[in-house]
Write a protein that holds these residues in place. Structure first.
Motif, short mmCIF file in Angstrom:
data_model
loop_
_atom_site.label_atom_id
_atom_site.label_comp_id
_atom_site.label_asym_id
_atom_site.label_seq_id
_atom_site.Cartn_x
_atom_site.Cartn_y
_atom_site.Cartn_z
N SER A 37 -5.07 11.56 -4.91
CA SER A 37 -4.63 13.45 -4.73
C SER A 37 -7.28 13.80 -4.07
N ALA A 38 -7.78 13.22 -4.15
CA ALA A 38 -8.96 13.66 -3.15
C ALA A 38 -8.62 13.65 -1.85
N LEU A 39 -7.70 13.19 -1.16
CA LEU A 39 -7.27 12.92 0.26
C LEU A 39 -6.04 14.14 0.73
N THR A 40 -4.99 14.52 -0.57
CA THR A 40 -4.49 15.78 -0.30
C THR A 40 -5.38 17.24 -0.41
N ALA A 41 -6.12 17.43 -1.36
CA ALA A 41 -7.36 18.69 -1.27
C ALA A 41 -7.71 18.42 -0.01
N GLU A 42 -8.68 17.62 0.72
CA GLU A 42 -9.11 17.56 1.40
C GLU A 42 -8.52 17.86 3.18
N PHE A 43 -7.10 16.78 3.19
CA PHE A 43 -6.72 17.13 4.26
C PHE A 43 -5.59 18.48 3.81
N HIS A 44 -5.32 19.24 2.94
CA HIS A 44 -4.29 20.43 2.43
C HIS A 44 -2.59 19.20 3.30
N ALA A 45 -2.26 18.07 2.65
CA ALA A 45 -1.33 17.65 2.82
C ALA A 45 -0.94 17.24 1.79
N SER A 46 0.47 17.09 1.76
CA SER A 46 1.27 16.40 0.40
C SER A 46 1.59 15.20 -0.17
N ARG A 47 1.34 15.17 -1.51
CA ARG A 47 1.17 12.95 -1.47
C ARG A 47 1.86 12.53 -0.75
N GLY A 48 2.85 13.25 -0.42
CA GLY A 48 3.68 12.07 0.77
C GLY A 48 2.97 11.72 1.98
N THR A 49 2.59 12.88 2.96
CA THR A 49 1.93 12.50 3.90
C THR A 49 1.24 12.15 3.99
N VAL A 50 0.09 11.78 3.01
CA VAL A 50 -0.77 11.32 2.05
C VAL A 50 -0.73 9.61 2.27
N ARG A 51 0.32 9.30 1.59
CA ARG A 51 0.76 8.41 1.40
C ARG A 51 1.59 7.61 2.81
N GLN A 52 2.82 8.10 3.52
CA GLN A 52 2.80 7.61 4.61
C GLN A 52 1.89 7.63 6.06
N ALA A 53 0.20 7.64 5.49
CA ALA A 53 -1.28 7.33 6.22
C ALA A 53 -1.43 6.61 5.99
N ILE A 54 -1.94 6.58 4.67
CA ILE A 54 -2.31 5.17 4.01
C ILE A 54 -1.33 4.26 4.07
N ALA A 55 0.08 4.25 3.96
CA ALA A 55 0.90 2.91 4.40
C ALA A 55 0.53 2.83 6.55
N VAL A 56 0.70 3.47 7.39
CA VAL A 56 0.40 2.92 8.63
C VAL A 56 -0.83 1.92 8.66
N LEU A 57 -2.29 2.42 7.67
CA LEU A 57 -3.39 1.33 7.61
C LEU A 57 -2.68 -0.05 7.19
N ARG A 58 -2.01 0.07 5.92
CA ARG A 58 -1.66 -1.05 4.96
C ARG A 58 -0.43 -1.83 6.61
N GLU A 59 0.14 -1.24 6.94
CA GLU A 59 0.41 -1.87 8.44
C GLU A 59 -0.27 -2.81 9.13
N ALA A 60 -1.47 -1.72 9.57
CA ALA A 60 -2.47 -2.16 10.33
C ALA A 60 -2.97 -3.28 9.88
N GLY A 61 -2.85 -3.87 8.90
CA GLY A 61 -3.95 -4.95 7.92
C GLY A 61 -5.08 -3.72 7.55
N ILE A 62 -5.74 -3.03 7.75
CA ILE A 62 -6.85 -2.62 7.75
C ILE A 62 -7.22 -2.24 6.02
N VAL A 63 -6.13 -1.73 4.92
CA VAL A 63 -6.39 -1.32 3.78
C VAL A 63 -5.63 -2.00 3.03
N ALA A 64 -5.19 -2.90 2.59
CA ALA A 64 -4.45 -3.81 0.28
C ALA A 64 -4.26 -2.97 -0.08
N THR A 65 -3.40 -2.56 -1.19
CA THR A 65 -3.12 -2.19 -2.36
C THR A 65 -2.73 -3.46 -3.27
N ALA A 66 -3.01 -2.90 -4.50
CA ALA A 66 -3.20 -4.40 -5.51
C ALA A 66 -3.33 -3.51 -6.55
#
Length: 145
Positions: A37-66
């Motif tokens: 919610s904070a990222l969607t507000a900051e970047f003026h982007a949809s939740r789907g767009t933010v989720r895609q961005a996080i997925a890129v970081l996850r695939e690169a091994g930069i972040v993990a989701t538990a």
């Protein structure tokens, strides 16, 4: 909001900005990423767009989701989280005050061991309240009775 990179998908621009924040230490190793919610507000982007961005970081091994813990930073340059442990602890007076929970409340303590090229570098601990289950809606049976 970062300057748009023309010809690049919006989610990729957001992923690049977040990667820059992680690499610069603005979002430190072992910490939770800001909520969607904070990222969607900051970047003026949809939740789907933010989720895609996080997925890129996850695939690169930069972040993990538990599940139940959120998305947190697991690598930063040559440092990486080697392992994580999670346990329940009870709130003492100090934690009660910090987290605005009653003394004795059940909390979750998460510990990450951060390793660099020369071995153990640090231990990152975070403590948060346990997520309470949703209240029984309407006429749903209550197992306590």
């Amino acid at each position: 909001m970062p300057t748009p990179h023309y010809g690049q998908p919006r989610y990729r621009t957001i992923a690049d900005e977040l990667t820059g924040r992680i690499e610069s230490g603005v979002i430190p190793l072992g910490t939770l990423m800001p909520p969607e919610s904070a990222l969607t507000a900051e970047f003026h982007a949809s939740r789907g767009t933010v989720r895609q961005a996080i997925a890129v970081l996850r695939e690169a091994g930069i972040v993990a989701t538990a599940h139940g813990r959120g998305t947190y930073v697991v690598t930063h340059g040559t440092e990486a989280i080697e392992g994580s442990t999670e346990r329940q602890v009870l709130a003492d007076k100090h934690l009660s005050t910090l987290l605005d929970v009653p003394i004795g409340a059940v909390l979750i303590e998460i510990e990450h061991v951060v390793r660099g090229p020369a071995g153990a570098k640090s231990v990152v601990r975070s403590i948060r309240p346990v997520q309470e289950p949703a209240a029984n809606p309407g006429n749903a049976p209550d197992s306590a009775h």
